[in-house]
Scaffold this motif. Structure first.
Motif, short mmCIF file in Angstrom:
data_model
loop_
_atom_site.label_atom_id
_atom_site.label_comp_id
_atom_site.label_asym_id
_atom_site.label_seq_id
_atom_site.Cartn_x
_atom_site.Cartn_y
_atom_site.Cartn_z
N ARG A 223 34.45 42.45 28.79
CA ARG A 223 34.24 43.89 28.70
C ARG A 223 34.52 44.54 30.05
N HIS A 224 34.07 43.88 31.09
CA HIS A 224 34.27 44.38 32.44
C HIS A 224 35.76 44.40 32.81
N ASP A 225 36.46 43.31 32.48
CA ASP A 225 37.92 43.25 32.75
C ASP A 225 38.63 44.43 32.08
N CYS A 226 38.21 44.72 30.84
CA CYS A 226 38.87 45.79 30.08
C CYS A 226 38.56 47.15 30.71
N GLU A 227 37.34 47.33 31.18
CA GLU A 227 36.99 48.60 31.83
C GLU A 227 37.84 48.79 33.08
N GLN A 246 45.61 55.47 23.36
CA GLN A 246 46.72 56.26 23.89
C GLN A 246 47.63 55.43 24.79
N ILE A 247 47.29 54.16 24.97
CA ILE A 247 48.09 53.33 25.87
C ILE A 247 48.85 52.29 25.04
N THR A 248 50.16 52.16 25.31
CA THR A 248 50.95 51.19 24.55
C THR A 248 51.09 49.89 25.35
N SER A 249 51.47 48.83 24.66
CA SER A 249 51.70 47.55 25.33
C SER A 249 52.83 47.70 26.36
N ASP A 250 53.85 48.51 26.04
CA ASP A 250 54.95 48.72 27.00
C ASP A 250 54.43 49.33 28.29
N GLN A 251 53.50 50.26 28.17
CA GLN A 251 52.94 50.87 29.39
C GLN A 251 52.14 49.86 30.20
N VAL A 252 51.45 48.96 29.51
CA VAL A 252 50.70 47.93 30.24
C VAL A 252 51.69 47.08 31.03
N VAL A 253 52.80 46.70 30.38
CA VAL A 253 53.81 45.87 31.05
C VAL A 253 54.40 46.63 32.24
N LEU A 254 54.67 47.90 32.04
CA LEU A 254 55.26 48.73 33.09
C LEU A 254 54.36 48.81 34.33
N HIS A 255 53.05 48.75 34.11
CA HIS A 255 52.11 48.90 35.24
C HIS A 255 51.48 47.58 35.65
N GLN A 256 52.16 46.49 35.26
CA GLN A 256 51.59 45.15 35.52
C GLN A 256 51.25 44.93 36.99
N SER A 257 52.06 45.45 37.88
CA SER A 257 51.87 45.15 39.31
C SER A 257 50.56 45.70 39.86
N TYR A 258 49.94 46.66 39.17
CA TYR A 258 48.67 47.22 39.65
C TYR A 258 47.47 46.41 39.15
N LEU A 259 47.73 45.49 38.24
CA LEU A 259 46.62 44.77 37.59
C LEU A 259 46.59 43.31 38.04
N THR A 260 45.40 42.75 38.14
CA THR A 260 45.33 41.30 38.39
C THR A 260 45.85 40.60 37.14
N ASP A 261 46.17 39.31 37.28
CA ASP A 261 46.74 38.58 36.13
C ASP A 261 45.81 38.64 34.92
N LYS A 262 44.53 38.39 35.19
CA LYS A 262 43.57 38.37 34.06
C LYS A 262 43.48 39.76 33.42
N VAL A 263 43.35 40.78 34.26
CA VAL A 263 43.18 42.13 33.71
C VAL A 263 44.44 42.56 32.96
N PHE A 264 45.59 42.12 33.44
CA PHE A 264 46.83 42.40 32.71
C PHE A 264 46.78 41.76 31.32
N ASP A 265 46.41 40.48 31.28
CA ASP A 265 46.36 39.78 29.99
C ASP A 265 45.39 40.45 29.02
N ARG A 266 44.21 40.79 29.53
CA ARG A 266 43.20 41.43 28.66
C ARG A 266 43.74 42.77 28.13
N SER A 267 44.35 43.54 29.01
CA SER A 267 44.84 44.87 28.63
C SER A 267 45.95 44.76 27.60
N LEU A 268 46.83 43.77 27.81
CA LEU A 268 47.92 43.58 26.87
C LEU A 268 47.35 43.22 25.50
#
Ligand code: GLA
Length: 385
Positions: A223-227, A246-268
């Motif tokens: 839950r914390h990772d997602c927040e 309101q957020i798409t998977s493409d946008q998550v991929v586009l902003h991957q560099s701002y996220l830690t690996d784990k947070v990226f995976d959770r968000s995706l």
């Protein structure tokens, strides 16, 4: 494990008051996992396994509990509600929330127990919370509606048990309808009961019989990772973003560099699962079970690789299920880290398929898994004889 008779008999043995008896169901969830607290949609149904409560006002300040499953008593008063250990926190959490909401109750005698395996992903905790709240609401004429009770039972789980769960389990526990699944929008709490028409298929749960003890701590971490992911994506994407929807998977991929690996995976995972569940809702309404089942496999993949709430035993069961064309969908269900897989299997072939899967599991892990064919139920209700 206890039966209705065990609960009623234990009440007679422990107390002199005359109880009213309630059934509080566990739940399954067809799809939409770990997104009830991430602005998603879920498809749970209440099931015919659950917890029975025998409860009676005792016209004093004393509160007396007896758990038939743990063969243990606990007594306190309405003025002394504090956190304790194990099962007590689930019932005391409910009393704490009533106190917080300034809803007064009197003393009562209470026996409860059931046939929901604990840690199996069938939500025994929501059954305990929802059942007690519903029983107290009835015997003390409090007048709460079912949706309000679901929200309060969720708060109860957040309180003494300390699991920051979403609303799905408590909602299904209180609002289930026999032979239906609930299509629930976890943001607005709008919901529909949709007939569960499986035709030549049926739902089977296979219980790994393992429960890795990290479960509740890891749940709160997810839950914390997602927040964290949401806050960063909201800022980087800009505009008026107030929901994961309101957020798409493409946008998550586009902003991957701002996220830690784990947070990226959770968000995706979250963005994919929200999208998948919307698609799944349509397929279910069109009665297209085969395509629906494919999405279940995809959900498992995401829960295992990106959200990391599966485990070797669950992954093994899902891999085995994939060998059979008779299994149209299979995945880990509920919080994860053990517990059950949910499988949609052709009824006529189910015995043979399940026996092959469970033998392979037993050979691999030296554990005999349990299998339950699911029947749906109404939400928590009073049993009138
Ligand atoms: C647990 C929680 C639910 C939900 C599921 C995962 O059962 O209590 O709120 O988050 O996990 O979907």
């Amino acid at each position: 494990m206890s039966t209705y008779n065990d609960v009623v008999l234990a009440f007679k043995n422990h107390f002199t008051t005359e109880p009213r008896v309630f059934f509080s169901p566990g739940r399954i969830n067809l799809i939409g996992e770990h997104i009830d607290y991430n602005d998603g949609y879920v498809m749970p149904a209440a099931i015919d396994k659950g917890v029975w409560y025998a409860v009676s006002a005792n016209h004093s300040d004393n509160i007396n509990f007896f758990s038939t499953d743990y063969n243990e008593s606990y007594t306190t008063t309405i003025h002394q509600i504090h956190p304790q250990q194990s099962w007590k926190n689930y019932v005391l959490g409910v009393l704490h929330i009533l106190e917080e909401e300034k809803i007064s109750i009197g003393g009562f005698d209470c026996v409860f127990g059931g046939n929901l395996p604990v840690g199996a992903g069938l939500s025994s905790s929501a059954a305990v919370e929802g059942g007690l709240l519903f029983a107290l609401n009835t015997i003390f004429n409090i007048g709460l509606d079912r949706v309000t009770m679901a929200k309060m039972a969720q708060k109860a789980e957040h309180s003494y048990p300390g699991v920051k769960c979403g609303i799905m389990d408590q909602f299904a526990n209180l609002n289930g309808q026999k032979d239906h699944v609930i299509l629930l929008d976890c943001v607005t709490l709008d919901y529909q009961h949709f007939p569960l028409q499986l035709n030549e298929y049926a739902i089977y749960l296979i219980n790994t019989k393992v429960h890795h003890s990290l479960a509740s701590g890891e749940y709160n971490k997810r839950r914390h990772d997602c927040e964290e992911g949401f806050a960063i994506l909201k800022e980087k994407i800009g505009g008026d973003i107030h929901s994961w929807r309101q957020i798409t998977s493409d946008q998550v991929v586009l902003h991957q560099s701002y996220l830690t690996d784990k947070v990226f995976d959770r968000s995706l995972f979250v963005t994919q699962e929200i999208h998948r569940t919307q698609k799944a809702g349509k397929l279910l309404q069109q009665n297209n079970l085969k395509e629906f089942g494919k999405l279940m496999f995809q959900t498992h993949e995401g829960l295992s690789k990106l959200y990391e709430v599966s485990c070797t035993e669950l992954d093994f069961l899902v891999e085995q299920a994939k060998h059979f064309t008779e299994v149209i969908g299979a995945r880990v269900m509920g919080g994860g880290f053990g517990g059950c897989t949910i499988n949609i299997i052709e009824k006529e072939k189910a015995d043979a398929v399940i026996s092959t899967i469970t033998s392979a599991y037993q050979k691999q892990f030296n554990i005999v898994p349990e299998v339950y064919q699911v029947a749906t139920s109404n939400g928590t209700y009073e049993i009138t004889l």
